[in-house]
Write a protein that holds these residues in place. Structure first.
Motif, short mmCIF file in Angstrom:
data_model
loop_
_atom_site.label_atom_id
_atom_site.label_comp_id
_atom_site.label_asym_id
_atom_site.label_seq_id
_atom_site.Cartn_x
_atom_site.Cartn_y
_atom_site.Cartn_z
N TRP A 177 -35.37 17.97 19.79
CA TRP A 177 -36.82 17.94 19.97
C TRP A 177 -37.49 19.10 19.24
O TRP A 177 -38.55 18.95 18.63
CB TRP A 177 -37.18 18.03 21.46
CG TRP A 177 -36.74 16.90 22.33
CD1 TRP A 177 -35.78 16.96 23.30
CD2 TRP A 177 -37.24 15.56 22.35
NE1 TRP A 177 -35.66 15.73 23.92
CE2 TRP A 177 -36.54 14.86 23.36
CE3 TRP A 177 -38.22 14.89 21.61
CZ2 TRP A 177 -36.79 13.51 23.66
CZ3 TRP A 177 -38.47 13.55 21.90
CH2 TRP A 177 -37.76 12.88 22.91
N SER A 178 -36.88 20.30 19.32
CA SER A 178 -37.56 21.51 18.83
C SER A 178 -37.82 21.46 17.33
O SER A 178 -38.87 21.90 16.87
CB SER A 178 -36.74 22.76 19.19
OG SER A 178 -35.41 22.62 18.72
N ASP A 179 -36.89 20.90 16.56
CA ASP A 179 -37.11 20.82 15.11
C ASP A 179 -38.30 19.91 14.78
O ASP A 179 -39.04 20.15 13.82
CB ASP A 179 -35.86 20.30 14.40
CG ASP A 179 -34.72 21.29 14.45
OD1 ASP A 179 -34.42 21.90 13.42
OD2 ASP A 179 -34.14 21.47 15.53
N PHE A 180 -38.46 18.86 15.57
CA PHE A 180 -39.59 17.94 15.37
C PHE A 180 -40.91 18.65 15.72
O PHE A 180 -41.90 18.50 15.03
CB PHE A 180 -39.39 16.68 16.20
CG PHE A 180 -38.46 15.68 15.54
CD1 PHE A 180 -38.88 14.39 15.28
CD2 PHE A 180 -37.18 16.04 15.15
CE1 PHE A 180 -38.04 13.46 14.66
CE2 PHE A 180 -36.34 15.14 14.54
CZ PHE A 180 -36.76 13.85 14.29
N GLU A 181 -40.88 19.45 16.82
CA GLU A 181 -42.07 20.22 17.20
C GLU A 181 -42.47 21.21 16.10
O GLU A 181 -43.65 21.49 15.91
CB GLU A 181 -41.78 21.02 18.48
CG GLU A 181 -41.84 20.19 19.72
CD GLU A 181 -40.94 20.70 20.84
OE1 GLU A 181 -40.66 19.88 21.73
OE2 GLU A 181 -40.51 21.87 20.82
#
Length: 354
Positions: A177-181
């Motif tokens: 999720w964090s890379d997409f954020e």
């Protein structure tokens, strides 16, 4: 100062990943990388070392050797290098931001993201195809992701489209999720969207079928990623909230009509929404109703729906005319099972350019 490795990096030390690396020839990547880092005496030199080792991983992974394409050695080797970089104690001062910059470079250069460029000229039909890393590895540490294997297999592919020549460039995205954020999808896909004729995202779906996802929703439904993190919230977009729904611009009916093979190809219009003025989610087979809130796109509420949403939103915000959309591939888990999936996806990509 030594930094803690991530749950994903720690998984690379399990017996199954070590076996996969040893058998593949990618096992030598980490010792060579460590040796080169050890001899590094400046940040500029460290950048060169990281870039060259990362892009070598990608080059090796997309090299045709005639057998079934295996996405797993690239995945596990990248994590091994990331762990070595994280725990590296350089002989010169290295600020946290600079270390993070090196880590990002390792990611983008080993995922094909830095290679997403196309030759100039009118004779090319420019096609971007993206896949994902393996996931659900706690249940099956030897798991392969057909979307990753297909993306690797299709990179560099050329085929005629009328008088012109299609050229495919591929990239792989993390199940995090964090890379997409942090905007990884937009950073990777915005430049090619300026010139691309098609941007097709792939992920692993249901057994024995290809789903051409017609609608994508702006919702994250709580799935656990490769770092053990979950998110339940609207998809966070950097330029402010996007619409609840975006739509594919792939010619789905033409693809369904054109592509044959062992797995059926379906144009999937089903979504889950909270209707305008409603409180409870309902399933709608034909797509969203006016003013509804997204709870699940055709491709669900996990990162495959999210990459589909971000790609098509980017297309709309940039005014790109690219045929952009998402294809869920049949659920296979081992390289030898992907062979038919690779062939049928190649036909889908060709049909998308009709």
């Amino acid at each position: 100062m030594h930094h803690d490795t991530t749950p994903e990096e720690n998984r690379a030390l399990l017996p199954a990943p070590l076996r996969i690396l040893e058998r593949s020839g990618f096992g030598a990547a980490a010792p060579l990388f460590t040796a080169d880092l050890r001899d590094t005496d400046s940040f500029e030199r460290a950048r060169e070392v990281v870039a060259s080792h990362a892009s070598r991983l990608w080059t090796e992974a997309v090299r045709e050797d005639g057998g079934p394409v295996d996405d797993r050695p690239l995945y596990w080797a990248r994590l091994t290098l990331a762990a070595r970089l994280r725990s590296w104690s350089p002989s010169f001062p290295l600020e946290a931001e600079r270390r993070a910059e090196l880590a990002r470079l390792l990611e983008t250069a080993s995922r094909g993201i830095t290679e997403l460029d196309f030759p100039p000229g009118d004779r090319w039909v420019r096609v971007v195809v993206t896949g994902f890393d393996p996931f659900h590895l706690d249940g099956d540490p030897e798991c392969s992701n057909p979307s990753g294997a297909v993306a690797l297999a299709l990179d560099g592919l050329t085929f005629p489209v009328g008088e012109r020549t299609a050229l495919v460039r591929s990239a792989l995205f993390p199940v995090r999720w964090s890379d997409f954020e942090e905007g990884m999808v937009e950073e990777a896909l915005a430049p090619p969207h300026g010139v691309a004729d098609a941007v097709i995202t792939l992920s692993r779906g249901r057994p024995d079928r290809f789903d051409l996802e017609v609608f994508n929703g702006a919702w994250r439904g709580g799935g656990t990623d490769n770092l053990g993190q979950t998110r339940t919230e609207p998809v966070p977009v950097s330029e402010g909230p996007g619409p609840e729904w975006t739509r594919t611009s792939l010619p789905v009916e033409e693809i369904v009509a054109a592509v044959e093979g062992p797995s059926r190809v379906v144009a999937n219009t089903e979504v889950v929404e909270v209707p305008a003025g409603g409180a409870e989610p309902v399933t709608r087979p034909e797509g969203p109703s006016e003013g509804s809130s997204a709870r699940s796109g055709g491709g669900g509420d996990y990162l495959s729906n999210e990459i589909a949403y971000r790609n098509t939103l980017l297309r709309d915000r940039l005014g790109s005319r690219a045929r952009s959309g998402h294809v869920h591939l049949p659920k296979t888990t081992r390289p030898e099972e992907h062979v038919d999936v690779v062939e049928q996806t190649r036909a889908i990509v060709a049909a998308a350019l009709i």
